[in-house]
Design a protein around this motif. Structure first.
Motif, PDB file in Angstrom:
ATOM      1  N   ALA A 108       0.844  -1.190   0.000  1.00  0.00           N
ATOM      2  CA  ALA A 108       0.000   0.000   0.000  1.00  0.00           C
ATOM      3  C   ALA A 108       0.881   1.243   0.000  1.00  0.00           C
ATOM      4  O   ALA A 108       2.049   1.185   0.422  1.00  0.00           O
ATOM      5  N   PRO A 109       0.359   2.363  -0.441  1.00  0.00           N
ATOM      6  CA  PRO A 109       1.151   3.601  -0.465  1.00  0.00           C
ATOM      7  C   PRO A 109       1.712   3.930   0.907  1.00  0.00           C
ATOM      8  O   PRO A 109       0.982   3.937   1.904  1.00  0.00           O
ATOM      9  N   GLY A 110       3.008   4.173   0.957  1.00  0.00           N
ATOM     10  CA  GLY A 110       3.657   4.549   2.200  1.00  0.00           C
ATOM     11  C   GLY A 110       3.894   3.423   3.177  1.00  0.00           C
ATOM     12  O   GLY A 110       4.334   3.653   4.306  1.00  0.00           O
ATOM     13  N   LYS A 111       3.600   2.204   2.768  1.00  0.00           N
ATOM     14  CA  LYS A 111       3.770   1.057   3.663  1.00  0.00           C
ATOM     15  C   LYS A 111       4.732   0.044   3.062  1.00  0.00           C
ATOM     16  O   LYS A 111       4.997   0.051   1.862  1.00  0.00           O
ATOM     17  N   GLU A 112       5.228  -0.848   3.921  1.00  0.00           N
ATOM     18  CA  GLU A 112       6.107  -1.900   3.442  1.00  0.00           C
ATOM     19  C   GLU A 112       5.304  -2.995   2.733  1.00  0.00           C
ATOM     20  O   GLU A 112       4.114  -3.177   2.989  1.00  0.00           O
ATOM     21  N   ARG A 113       5.983  -3.699   1.863  1.00  0.00           N
ATOM     22  CA  ARG A 113       5.360  -4.828   1.192  1.00  0.00           C
ATOM     23  C   ARG A 113       5.072  -5.912   2.227  1.00  0.00           C
ATOM     24  O   ARG A 113       5.914  -6.208   3.072  1.00  0.00           O
ATOM     25  N   MET A 146     -10.328 -12.041  -4.170  1.00  0.00           N
ATOM     26  CA  MET A 146     -10.536 -11.144  -3.033  1.00  0.00           C
ATOM     27  C   MET A 146     -12.009 -10.786  -2.923  1.00  0.00           C
ATOM     28  O   MET A 146     -12.598 -10.278  -3.890  1.00  0.00           O
ATOM     29  N   ASN A 147     -12.595 -11.079  -1.784  1.00  0.00           N
ATOM     30  CA  ASN A 147     -13.999 -10.772  -1.523  1.00  0.00           C
ATOM     31  C   ASN A 147     -14.114  -9.753  -0.396  1.00  0.00           C
ATOM     32  O   ASN A 147     -13.160  -9.535   0.358  1.00  0.00           O
ATOM     33  N   SER A 148     -15.278  -9.150  -0.302  1.00  0.00           N
ATOM     34  CA  SER A 148     -15.567  -8.189   0.773  1.00  0.00           C
ATOM     35  C   SER A 148     -14.451  -7.163   0.903  1.00  0.00           C
ATOM     36  O   SER A 148     -13.942  -6.899   1.999  1.00  0.00           O
ATOM     37  N   LEU A 149     -14.076  -6.605  -0.216  1.00  0.00           N
ATOM     38  CA  LEU A 149     -12.931  -5.696  -0.235  1.00  0.00           C
ATOM     39  C   LEU A 149     -13.202  -4.429   0.558  1.00  0.00           C
ATOM     40  O   LEU A 149     -14.321  -3.908   0.593  1.00  0.00           O
ATOM     41  N   LYS A 150     -12.126  -3.956   1.188  1.00  0.00           N
ATOM     42  CA  LYS A 150     -12.169  -2.751   2.007  1.00  0.00           C
ATOM     43  C   LYS A 150     -11.206  -1.723   1.434  1.00  0.00           C
ATOM     44  O   LYS A 150     -10.273  -2.069   0.706  1.00  0.00           O
ATOM     45  N   ALA A 151     -11.390  -0.490   1.833  1.00  0.00           N
ATOM     46  CA  ALA A 151     -10.500   0.574   1.355  1.00  0.00           C
ATOM     47  C   ALA A 151      -9.043   0.268   1.704  1.00  0.00           C
ATOM     48  O   ALA A 151      -8.133   0.569   0.920  1.00  0.00           O
ATOM     49  N   GLU A 152      -8.838  -0.354   2.842  1.00  0.00           N
ATOM     50  CA  GLU A 152      -7.464  -0.650   3.264  1.00  0.00           C
ATOM     51  C   GLU A 152      -6.818  -1.792   2.475  1.00  0.00           C
ATOM     52  O   GLU A 152      -5.649  -2.090   2.668  1.00  0.00           O
ATOM     53  N   ASP A 153      -7.582  -2.426   1.600  1.00  0.00           N
ATOM     54  CA  ASP A 153      -7.000  -3.429   0.706  1.00  0.00           C
ATOM     55  C   ASP A 153      -6.386  -2.778  -0.543  1.00  0.00           C
ATOM     56  O   ASP A 153      -5.766  -3.477  -1.360  1.00  0.00           O
ATOM     57  N   THR A 154      -6.555  -1.482  -0.673  1.00  0.00           N
ATOM     58  CA  THR A 154      -5.963  -0.772  -1.800  1.00  0.00           C
ATOM     59  C   THR A 154      -4.454  -0.901  -1.754  1.00  0.00           C
ATOM     60  O   THR A 154      -3.819  -0.568  -0.749  1.00  0.00           O
ATOM     61  N   ALA A 155      -3.878  -1.420  -2.830  1.00  0.00           N
ATOM     62  CA  ALA A 155      -2.440  -1.684  -2.872  1.00  0.00           C
ATOM     63  C   ALA A 155      -2.063  -2.173  -4.268  1.00  0.00           C
ATOM     64  O   ALA A 155      -2.931  -2.480  -5.086  1.00  0.00           O
ATOM     65  N   VAL A 156      -0.766  -2.242  -4.478  1.00  0.00           N
ATOM     66  CA  VAL A 156      -0.256  -2.970  -5.642  1.00  0.00           C
ATOM     67  C   VAL A 156      -0.022  -4.408  -5.196  1.00  0.00           C
ATOM     68  O   VAL A 156       0.625  -4.644  -4.168  1.00  0.00           O
ATOM     69  N   TYR A 157      -0.563  -5.340  -5.958  1.00  0.00           N
ATOM     70  CA  TYR A 157      -0.459  -6.759  -5.625  1.00  0.00           C
ATOM     71  C   TYR A 157       0.572  -7.414  -6.542  1.00  0.00           C
ATOM     72  O   TYR A 157       0.523  -7.265  -7.770  1.00  0.00           O
TER      73      TYR A 157
END
Length: 120
Positions: free
Chosen positions: A40-45, A83-94
């Motif tokens: 996610a932006p600004g976070k570690e992989r 991925m089911n029941s996605l949340k905003a915090e799941d926003t990331a590069v996978y």
């Protein structure tokens, strides 16, 4: 040459579902475990989960809460992340990942990533 190519990312609304794929080439796909990571932006992989070469053993990070499912099709050299029941915090590069010894020592292989954005 080992290649991992992710696809299927995009924009999805909160509560929605998405499946991303990773097509592999250049190695004996069924012999090796495959993993999904995300950043996610600004976070570690971080690790999402890992599936064994046969697909018989799968492990997930605790934060998955049963919402994500990893699978693979060894006839297509492809690994999937549903991925089911996605949340905003799941926003990331996978990213998909594998690691093995090609005869020159162990090496890590990564795809280029696919963006998943969860937003209304």
């Amino acid at each position: 040459q080992v290649q991992l190519l992710e696809s299927g990312g995009g924009l999805v609304q909160p509560g929605g579902s998405l499946r991303v794929s990773c097509a592999a080439s250049g190695f004996t796909f069924s012999s090796y475990s495959m993993s999904w990571y995300r950043q996610a932006p600004g976070k570690e992989r971080e690790l999402v989960g890992t599936i064994s070469g046969t697909g018989g053993t799968i492990s997930y990070a605790n934060f998955m809460e049963g919402r994500f499912t990893i699978s693979r099709d060894n006839t297509k050299n492809t690994v999937y992340l549903r991925m089911n029941s996605l949340k905003a915090e799941d926003t990331a590069v996978y990213y998909c990942h594998t690691r093995f010894n090609s005869g020159r020592g162990y090496a890590d292989y990564w795809g280029q990533g696919t963006q998943v954005t969860v937003s209304s």
